[in-house]
Scaffold this motif. Sequence first.
Motif, PDB file in Angstrom:
ATOM      1  N   ALA A 142       0.833  -1.207   0.000  1.00 31.92           N
ATOM      2  CA  ALA A 142       0.000   0.000   0.000  1.00 31.92           C
ATOM      3  C   ALA A 142       0.864   1.252   0.000  1.00 31.92           C
ATOM      4  CB  ALA A 142      -0.924  -0.005   1.209  1.00 31.92           C
ATOM      5  N   ARG A 143       1.931   1.228   0.788  1.00 35.67           N
ATOM      6  CA  ARG A 143       2.835   2.388   0.849  1.00 35.67           C
ATOM      7  C   ARG A 143       3.531   2.613  -0.492  1.00 35.67           C
ATOM      8  NH1 ARG A 143       7.487   0.911   4.405  1.00 35.67           N
ATOM      9  NH2 ARG A 143       8.044  -0.170   2.479  1.00 35.67           N
ATOM     10  N   ASP A 144       3.991   1.536  -1.110  1.00 33.41           N
ATOM     11  CA  ASP A 144       4.760   1.666  -2.355  1.00 33.41           C
ATOM     12  C   ASP A 144       3.889   2.000  -3.566  1.00 33.41           C
ATOM     13  OD1 ASP A 144       6.994   1.074  -0.865  1.00 33.41           O
ATOM     14  OD2 ASP A 144       7.006  -1.061  -1.394  1.00 33.41           O
ATOM     15  N   THR A 145       2.650   1.539  -3.528  1.00 31.87           N
ATOM     16  CA  THR A 145       1.778   1.741  -4.696  1.00 31.87           C
ATOM     17  C   THR A 145       0.865   2.948  -4.542  1.00 31.87           C
ATOM     18  OG1 THR A 145       0.066   0.248  -3.801  1.00 31.87           O
ATOM     19  CG2 THR A 145       1.762  -0.730  -5.208  1.00 31.87           C
ATOM     20  N   LEU A 146       0.900   3.613  -3.385  1.00 34.82           N
ATOM     21  CA  LEU A 146      -0.020   4.728  -3.149  1.00 34.82           C
ATOM     22  C   LEU A 146       0.071   5.809  -4.227  1.00 34.82           C
ATOM     23  CD1 LEU A 146      -2.176   5.891  -1.307  1.00 34.82           C
ATOM     24  CD2 LEU A 146      -0.360   6.991   0.025  1.00 34.82           C
ATOM     25  N   SER A 205      -4.754  14.841  -3.986  1.00 35.31           N
ATOM     26  CA  SER A 205      -3.303  14.653  -3.920  1.00 35.31           C
ATOM     27  C   SER A 205      -2.766  15.041  -2.540  1.00 35.31           C
ATOM     28  CB  SER A 205      -2.601  15.454  -5.004  1.00 35.31           C
ATOM     29  OG  SER A 205      -2.723  16.844  -4.781  1.00 35.31           O
ATOM     30  N   LEU A 206      -3.313  16.100  -1.936  1.00 42.16           N
ATOM     31  CA  LEU A 206      -2.902  16.493  -0.588  1.00 42.16           C
ATOM     32  C   LEU A 206      -3.272  15.416   0.429  1.00 42.16           C
ATOM     33  CD1 LEU A 206      -3.819  20.306  -0.440  1.00 42.16           C
ATOM     34  CD2 LEU A 206      -1.557  19.270  -0.701  1.00 42.16           C
ATOM     35  N   PHE A 207      -4.478  14.861   0.269  1.00 41.44           N
ATOM     36  CA  PHE A 207      -4.904  13.793   1.179  1.00 41.44           C
ATOM     37  C   PHE A 207      -4.011  12.578   1.032  1.00 41.44           C
ATOM     38  CE2 PHE A 207      -7.483   9.938   1.882  1.00 41.44           C
ATOM     39  CZ  PHE A 207      -7.737  10.104   3.237  1.00 41.44           C
ATOM     40  N   SER A 208      -3.601  12.277  -0.186  1.00 43.61           N
ATOM     41  CA  SER A 208      -2.733  11.115  -0.408  1.00 43.61           C
ATOM     42  C   SER A 208      -1.378  11.303   0.266  1.00 43.61           C
ATOM     43  CB  SER A 208      -2.548  10.869  -1.906  1.00 43.61           C
ATOM     44  OG  SER A 208      -1.725  11.867  -2.477  1.00 43.61           O
ATOM     45  N   LYS A 209      -0.861  12.548   0.260  1.00 41.07           N
ATOM     46  CA  LYS A 209       0.417  12.812   0.931  1.00 41.07           C
ATOM     47  C   LYS A 209       0.284  12.614   2.433  1.00 41.07           C
ATOM     48  CE  LYS A 209       2.111  16.065  -2.554  1.00 41.07           C
ATOM     49  NZ  LYS A 209       2.501  17.479  -2.840  1.00 41.07           N
ATOM     50  N   TYR A 210      -0.845  13.067   2.980  1.00 41.57           N
ATOM     51  CA  TYR A 210      -1.104  12.847   4.409  1.00 41.57           C
ATOM     52  C   TYR A 210      -1.203  11.354   4.707  1.00 41.57           C
ATOM     53  CZ  TYR A 210      -3.939  12.261   8.604  1.00 41.57           C
ATOM     54  OH  TYR A 210      -4.433  11.825   9.821  1.00 41.57           O
ATOM     55  N   LEU A 211      -1.904  10.634   3.830  1.00 39.96           N
ATOM     56  CA  LEU A 211      -2.064   9.198   4.023  1.00 39.96           C
ATOM     57  C   LEU A 211      -0.733   8.473   3.922  1.00 39.96           C
ATOM     58  CD1 LEU A 211      -4.357   7.174   4.503  1.00 39.96           C
ATOM     59  CD2 LEU A 211      -4.512   6.859   2.036  1.00 39.96           C
ATOM     60  N   ALA A 212       0.116   8.909   2.994  1.00 38.02           N
ATOM     61  CA  ALA A 212       1.432   8.291   2.834  1.00 38.02           C
ATOM     62  C   ALA A 212       2.280   8.490   4.086  1.00 38.02           C
ATOM     63  CB  ALA A 212       2.136   8.871   1.620  1.00 38.02           C
TER      64      ALA A 212
END
Length: 222
Positions: A142-146, A205-212
């Motif tokens: 999940a981390r690598d493919t996010l 995209s901002l949410f994805s950075k937070y999730l990452a």
Amino acid sequence: MSFSEAYSWINIQFLLEGLLITVEVAFYSIIFSVILGFILGIIRYFDIPVISKITGWVVDIIRNLPLLLIIFFTYFALPELGLSLDVFWSAVAAMTIFEASMISEILRGGLKAVPKGQTEAGLASGLTRIEVMRYVLLPQAARDTLPSVVSQLIALIKDTSLATIITLPELTHNAQIIYGQDTAYVIPMFAALAFFYFIICFALSLFSKYLARTIAFRASEL
């Protein structure tokens, strides 16, 4: 060309109504496609006899079809097969089917990238295959493919505009109606479309950075 007339309250309200439909379609499609994509990706990764092969064939077929064709199928063909969906859920179904096939391949690639030694170590320590998948493989995949998954979901948001072909009253559809009444509104409407799509995609995209960052932090604690 008058921006003030194009951006009258009536037109803005009509655009916002379309924006709400776009967000709703994207919201349900993202949830369903991520869930289904993860399930399909895991099935293919485990290489279950017959099931994984059939799943692979279906995924490959869908991935090589135009999304517009899938939208036509869910709206026009499914009723002929006894499953009738309204225009909203036809769009959601088409987006889900198409994006889930893409996400499944992204996840399967991420799972295969995790060294096999970690799976063997997990099994040797007494974990079941499901537990190894949950606690060892999925967090890393999940981390690598996010980033790839998020890029695919951003494409999904933009692809909701294709649903205008089946008269879904989403953002692009409503903008077309507005500038169809006066061609002087074409550029103002295109500017409004660019603004709204940018806001939605940038927020994702901002949410994805937070999730990452969250995933990376939790992974460091394990």
